[in-house]
Design a protein around this motif. Structure first.
Motif, PDB file in Angstrom:
ATOM      1  N   THR A 182       0.768  -1.200   0.187  1.00  0.00           N
ATOM      2  CA  THR A 182       0.038  -0.135   0.080  1.00  0.00           C
ATOM      3  C   THR A 182       1.038   1.307  -0.072  1.00  0.00           C
ATOM      4  OG1 THR A 182      -1.552  -1.251   1.062  1.00  0.00           O
ATOM      5  CG2 THR A 182      -1.566   1.255   1.169  1.00  0.00           C
ATOM      6  N   SER A 240       0.872   3.844  -3.018  1.00  0.00           N
ATOM      7  CA  SER A 240       0.846   5.589  -2.741  1.00  0.00           C
ATOM      8  C   SER A 240       1.664   6.105  -3.404  1.00  0.00           C
ATOM      9  CB  SER A 240       0.675   5.579  -1.212  1.00  0.00           C
ATOM     10  OG  SER A 240      -0.398   4.711  -0.753  1.00  0.00           O
ATOM     11  N   SER A 277       1.737   6.605  -7.052  1.00  0.00           N
ATOM     12  CA  SER A 277       0.436   7.411  -7.649  1.00  0.00           C
ATOM     13  C   SER A 277       0.874   8.872  -8.296  1.00  0.00           C
ATOM     14  CB  SER A 277      -0.489   7.818  -6.398  1.00  0.00           C
ATOM     15  OG  SER A 277       0.071   8.560  -5.590  1.00  0.00           O
TER      16      SER A 277
END
Length: 65
Positions: A2, A6, A9
């Protein structure tokens, strides 16, 4: 996974001035993690690392979708 997602992104990837302040050692670790968590060939690099790192069965901590 995760945290890595992130950082990859588009919102965070565009922060060029912020990325320029990250130490090169941290960027190198990020590059290794990026290669390791690549979805190419169904996360082959990650699965290979898990198979070679532990002598027996394990439950991986990093969730792979």
């Amino acid at each position: 996974m995760t945290v890595h997602a992130s950082l990859c992104s588009s919102c965070v990837a565009r922060l060029q001035r912020s990325w320029s302040l990250v130490p090169s050692v941290s960027l190198a670790v990020f590059g290794i993690t990026d290669r390791l968590m690549s979805p190419q060939m169904n996360y082959k690099e990650y699965r290979t690392l898990l198979n070679n790192a532990l002598p027996g069965p394990c439950v991986p901590y990093i969730g792979v979708d």
